[in-house]
Motif scaffolding. Structure first.
Motif, mmCIF file in Angstrom:
data_model
loop_
_atom_site.group_PDB
_atom_site.id
_atom_site.type_symbol
_atom_site.label_atom_id
_atom_site.label_comp_id
_atom_site.label_asym_id
_atom_site.label_seq_id
_atom_site.Cartn_x
_atom_site.Cartn_y
_atom_site.Cartn_z
ATOM 1 N N GLY A 287 43.829 5.977 -14.315
ATOM 2 C CA GLY A 287 43.368 5.838 -12.918
ATOM 3 C C GLY A 287 41.962 5.820 -12.482
ATOM 4 N N ILE A 288 41.195 5.993 -13.541
ATOM 5 C CA ILE A 288 39.637 6.222 -13.480
ATOM 6 C C ILE A 288 38.822 4.767 -13.913
ATOM 7 N N ASN A 289 39.197 4.631 -15.295
ATOM 8 C CA ASN A 289 38.751 3.421 -15.814
ATOM 9 C C ASN A 289 39.351 3.160 -17.081
ATOM 10 N N ASP A 290 39.254 2.305 -18.013
ATOM 11 C CA ASP A 290 40.024 2.141 -19.073
ATOM 12 C C ASP A 290 39.214 2.214 -20.420
ATOM 13 N N GLU A 291 38.083 3.227 -20.320
ATOM 14 C CA GLU A 291 37.402 3.332 -21.490
ATOM 15 C C GLU A 291 37.696 4.518 -22.285
ATOM 16 N N PHE A 292 39.113 4.126 -22.942
ATOM 17 C CA PHE A 292 39.752 4.951 -23.628
ATOM 18 C C PHE A 292 39.043 4.978 -25.116
#
Length: 361
Positions: free
Chosen positions: A52-57
Motif C-alpha cells: 500500500g506504500i510502494n512496490d520496492e520489495f
C-alpha cells in the motif's frame, strides 16, 4: 566490519513477514548504527507489507523505535556512541525550499542512511520510512536520531517515532487546537488516541471520540475523550453536531484515512472549522464530493505528515510531559513481544485488540 543480525522483512506483497539474517554495512561518514531496544508495530508497516506504500520489495519493516548508538561514521557530530535515542523519519535537510522558507516541518529532502542494508545474498532492502527497525540493529543518518535520557523506557519513548507523535501533532501542530475548542477524532487506535491526548493537553473543552469498536471508545476515555460516538449505530455527523450545540466541531481529525471517514470529518465540522487528515489512505482510494460544499463551508482542509513535528523540538517536550504525569504514554503499550512475533501483532492490530504491540529486546 559489516554486521549480520536478525531482521523482519516483507519479501513480497501480502506474504507473511519473515525473520531472516540481514547485513548492516559499515556506516558512511554521517551514518550511525543503532542497537534497537524497542520498536512499535505501526499500521504503516502493515501498509508496506500489503503493497500500500510502494512496490520496492523486499522491505525491512519497523520504524517506531528507540535504542542506543553503537557505531558512528567519521563525520558524525550530532550523536555519540552510547547515546540513547529515538529514531525519526524527518531528519530535516536545512537546504530544501521548505527549510529555506522557515518551514522545516515540511522538509522535502530528509536525510537517510547513505547506503542500503541487505539480505545475506546482497539483495538491497528498502527500510520502512527510511529506518527499518524490526531488527537487532539498524543503519540510519545521524540526524534521524534524537537523544533522550538513558533511563527512559525505550518501549514508551519509541512510540514518539511515529504514531503518538503523528496523533498529538495532528491536534496541536496541524489542527492548532486551542483552549475551549471542540474537537472530534474519528478512529481511536493509537494515532487517534494520541490526537485525543493532544487535544486534552491543548485545553479543548469538548473531545469527541468516534469509532465502531466499543472497546476502543472505552480506551479513548482514558486519554481525555469527554464524549463518545459509536459509528456502527449512530449517525456520526448528526451526533457530533448534537454534542457541539448544533454547530459541529472546531477541529475534526480523521485518523482512519478512508473516503467515508473523510466525508464524515468534513460535514461534522463547524463552518470555517478545520479538518485534519492524519490517517494514511491507500493509493487506490478516491473521493467524490460536490465542489460547492468546499466553497460554502470555508475553513481549512489539512493533511498532517508526522504531525507536522520537528523531532528535536517535540520529542523532548513530550517526554517531559510524560515524566510530569501529564501525558500517559505508557498506556499506548498494550503488549511487549519478541522480534519473531510481528506477524501475530499484525493480526492483533486487525482484530482491534491492541493500541500498540512493541517489539523489545
Amino acid at each position: 566490519m559489516p554486521d549480520t543480525v536478525r531482521g523482519v522483512i516483507a519479501r513480497e506483497k501480502d506474504a507473511p513477514v519473515e525473520t531472516v539474517d540481514i547485513v548492516i554495512p559499515d556506516p558512511g561518514p554521517h551514518d550511525v548504527v543503532v542497537r534497537v531496544d524497542a520498536c512499535g508495530v505501526c499500521h504503516t508497516d502493515l501498509h508496506y507489507r500489503e503493497g500500500g506504500i510502494n512496490d520496492e520489495f523486499p522491505f525491512l519493516l519497523g520504524h517506531e523505535a528507540a535504542g542506543v548508538v553503537e557505531t558512528v561514521g567519521s563525520a558524525v557530530t550530532h550523536v555519540a556512541v552510547g547515546d540513547s535515542v529515538v529514531l525519526n523519519w524527518r531528519a530535516v535537510c536545512g537546504e530544501c525550499r521548505a527549510c529555506k522558507r522557515g518551514k522545516p516541518q515540511n522538509c522535502f529532502d530528509t536525510h537517510n542512511a547513505s547506503q542500503p542494508m541487505t539480505l545475506v545474498d546482497g539483495t538491497p532492502l528498502s527500510p520502512a520510512l527510511g529506518i527499518g527497525a524490526f531488527a537487532d540493529k539498524t543503519l540510519v543518518h545521524e540526524k534521524q536520531c534524537t537523544v533522550i535520557d538513558s533511563d527512559t523506557d525505550p518501549a514508551v519513548a519509541g512510540l514518539l517515532g511515529c504514531g503518538v507523535m503523528a496523533g498529538i501533532g495532528a491536534a496541536v501542530n496541524t489542527g492548532a487546537v486551542g483552549r475551549d475548542d471542540t474537537v472530534a477524532v474519528i478512529g481511536c487506535g493509537g494515532v487517534g488516541d494520541a490526537a485525543i491526548a493532544g487535544a486534552r493537553l491543548a485545553g479543548a473543552r469538548t473531545i469527541i471520540a468516534i469509532d465502531r469498536d466499543p472497546r476502543k471508545l472505552e480506551w479513548a476515555k482514558d486519554f481525555g475523550a469527554t464524549a463518545t460516538v459509536d459509528a456502527s449505530t449512530e449517525d456520526v455527523v448528526e451526533r457530533v453536531k448534537e454534542l457541539t450545540g448544533g454547530f459541529g466541531a472546531d477541529v475534526v481529525i480523521d485518523a482512519v484515512g478512508r473516503p467515508e471517514t473523510y466525508k464524515q470529518a468534513f460535514y461534522a465540522r463547524d463552518l470555517a472549522g478545520t479538518v485534519v487528515l492524519v490517517g494514511v489512505p491507500t493509493p487506490d482510494m478516491t473521493l467524490e464530493m460536490p465542489l460547492i460544499d468546499f466553497f460554502s463551508h470555508g475553513g481549512s482542509l489539512k493533511s498532517s505528515w508526522y504531525g507536522d513535528c520537528l523531532p528535536e523540538r517535540d520529542f523532548p517536550t513530550l517526554l517531559d510531559l510524560y515524566r510530569q504525569g501529564r501525558l500517559p504514554l505508557e498506556r499506548f503499550v498494550t503488549e511487549r513481544i519478541a522480534l519473531d512475533e510481528v506477524e501475530q501483532a499484525f493480526a492483533a492490530m486487525g482484530e482491534g485488540n491492541v493500541l500498540r504491540s512493541v517489539v523489545v529486546r
